[in-house]
Design a protein around this motif. Structure first.
Motif, short mmCIF file in Angstrom:
data_model
loop_
_atom_site.label_atom_id
_atom_site.label_comp_id
_atom_site.label_asym_id
_atom_site.label_seq_id
_atom_site.Cartn_x
_atom_site.Cartn_y
_atom_site.Cartn_z
N PRO A 1 0.53 0.86 -10.17
CA PRO A 1 -0.48 1.43 -9.27
C PRO A 1 -0.25 0.99 -7.83
O PRO A 1 0.20 -0.13 -7.58
CB PRO A 1 -1.80 0.84 -9.80
CG PRO A 1 -1.51 0.45 -11.21
CD PRO A 1 -0.07 0.02 -11.22
N PRO A 2 -0.51 1.87 -6.89
CA PRO A 2 -0.37 1.48 -5.48
C PRO A 2 -1.39 0.41 -5.13
O PRO A 2 -2.48 0.35 -5.69
CB PRO A 2 -0.65 2.78 -4.72
CG PRO A 2 -1.50 3.59 -5.65
CD PRO A 2 -1.02 3.26 -7.03
N LEU A 3 -1.00 -0.45 -4.19
CA LEU A 3 -1.91 -1.50 -3.74
C LEU A 3 -3.01 -0.90 -2.89
O LEU A 3 -2.76 -0.06 -2.03
CB LEU A 3 -1.16 -2.56 -2.94
CG LEU A 3 -0.08 -3.32 -3.70
CD1 LEU A 3 0.69 -4.23 -2.75
CD2 LEU A 3 -0.69 -4.14 -4.82
N GLU A 4 -4.23 -1.32 -3.16
CA GLU A 4 -5.37 -0.81 -2.39
C GLU A 4 -6.01 -1.97 -1.64
O GLU A 4 -6.89 -2.65 -2.13
CB GLU A 4 -6.39 -0.14 -3.32
CG GLU A 4 -5.90 1.17 -3.91
CD GLU A 4 -6.99 1.91 -4.66
OE1 GLU A 4 -8.09 1.33 -4.80
OE2 GLU A 4 -6.75 3.04 -5.09
N THR A 5 -5.50 -2.23 -0.46
CA THR A 5 -6.07 -3.27 0.40
C THR A 5 -5.84 -2.89 1.84
O THR A 5 -4.77 -2.41 2.20
CB THR A 5 -5.47 -4.65 0.10
OG1 THR A 5 -6.03 -5.59 1.02
CG2 THR A 5 -3.96 -4.65 0.25
N GLU A 6 -6.84 -3.08 2.66
CA GLU A 6 -6.72 -2.82 4.08
C GLU A 6 -6.57 -4.12 4.87
O GLU A 6 -6.52 -4.09 6.10
CB GLU A 6 -7.97 -2.07 4.57
CG GLU A 6 -8.13 -0.70 3.92
CD GLU A 6 -9.38 0.03 4.39
OE1 GLU A 6 -10.16 -0.56 5.16
OE2 GLU A 6 -9.57 1.19 3.98
#
Length: 343
Positions: A48-53
């Motif tokens: 899964p793609p990383l989801e963090t800003e």
């Protein structure tokens, strides 16, 4: 107190000598690509793609540690392939939370240090430069000659080379071995060292989890704990994995000042490969006990989507930062969110 680990004066190299050595060798670019060519496994693994800003501006970056492996640089010398790594000890200040900062010794500007990875039988060379203000060293778990054992001090501003054959296969570690060893490890000078077996393991989503503690007031007791450097990070930012896909956890306990901890996975069981030195699991469990520097491979598959906790079963350790979540993404969402990688 005498330094019983300083056996003899080690031959140290300065930066110019290290650079000269590196220039003599013929570099082979794209080590990760070459590694994949050497690997027989070509099964598709979805990550899964990383989801963090968040932008991590300090030495602590749990996103980087999670699935990032350093395969080194391949070089040819006298007809033999050398897998070369460079590690530099330095100093950093990290924020454990909004109110607490902590001064650490880091490796390549990060805590934990890079996850080094080789294959059994590789000739491994580690160029170590100490810029951390105190004498340090690097001791690698595994089999190697005495002169490569990393117990001799490398003074600040100096460098040395560790070189040995990678063996045996398994999940190992490296850390500073200068007295007081407990303090040097607890302050950040450690990392994981994976040696893969000659025949690759089955394809899996491979994840690194390093459990560590922080003694912020020097009372030989940890006030904070963390997976991959930052307390509570994976509770606020769950690790996304896919339903019905094999997960391979490389788990290391490097918590000083606590004699042992457990690792517990909610709503599931895992196969345990002790120290990663077997190709068949020794047991199936949902909790495993690990002493300091103990490490294992844990493999599992989640059947149902949702969020599932993982943590030590010592509540004080978990509640003070060493706790996280896996977010299991349903199979129906694969096509819209997955990127494909080769094992």
């Amino acid at each position: 107190m005498p330094n019983y680990f300083a056996l003899n004066q080690e031959k140290l190299l300065n930066r110019r000598q290290l650079l000269k050595l590196a220039l003599v060798s013929t570099g082979v670019t794209g080590a990760a690509v070459l590694w994949s060519r050497l690997t027989a496994q070509k099964q598709l693994v979805r990550v899964p793609p990383l989801e963090t800003e968040e932008n991590f501006n300090s030495a602590v970056n749990p996103v980087q540690v999670l699935r990032n492996f350093d395969y080194g640089t391949l070089k040819q010398e006298n007809g033999r392939t050398i897998r070369e790594f460079r590690l530099t000890a330095g100093t950093s200040a990290i924020k454990l939370n909004s109110a607490v900062s902590y001064n650490i010794w880091d490796l390549n500007g990060r805590i934990p240090g890079p996850t080094l990875r080789a294959k059994q039988g590789d000739r491994v060379r580690i160029l170590f430069l100490n810029k951390a203000g105190h004498s340090h060293s690097l001791h690698f778990h595994g089999v190697h000659p005495a002169e490569m054992d990393g117990v001799r001090p490398v003074s600040n501003g100096s460098a040395t080379i560790y070189e040995f054959d990678a063996e045996p296969f398994g999940v190992h570690l490296y850390h500073c071995h200068i007295e007081p060893v407990t303090r040097h490890i607890a302050k950040g000078l450690y990392g994981m060292f994976i040696i893969d077996p000659p025949k690759p393991r089955p394809a899996a989503d491979e994840i690194v989890l390093v459990m560590a503690g922080y003694d912020v007031n020097d009372d030989n007791h940890n006030e904070y704990y963390a997976f991959n450097g930052l307390p509570h990070y994976y509770m606020d930012n769950p690790i996304r994995i896919y339903q019905n896909q094999l997960i391979r956890l490389y788990v290391l306990n490097i918590i000083e000042f606590d004699p042992a901890v457990t690792f517990h996975l909610h709503a599931n069981f895992f196969d345990v490969y002790p120290t990663g030195m077997t190709l068949t699991p020794s047991q199936k469990s949902d909790v495993v006990t690990m002493g300091v520097a103990e490490r294992h491979i844990l493999e599992f598959v989640f059947r149902y989507p949702g969020k599932y906790m993982f943590h030590p079963h010592q509540d004080a350790i978990a509640e003070n930062g060493c706790m996280g979540l896996f977010e299991v993404v349903a199979e129906k969402d694969y096509q819209n969110t997955a990127k494909s990688v080769k094992s």
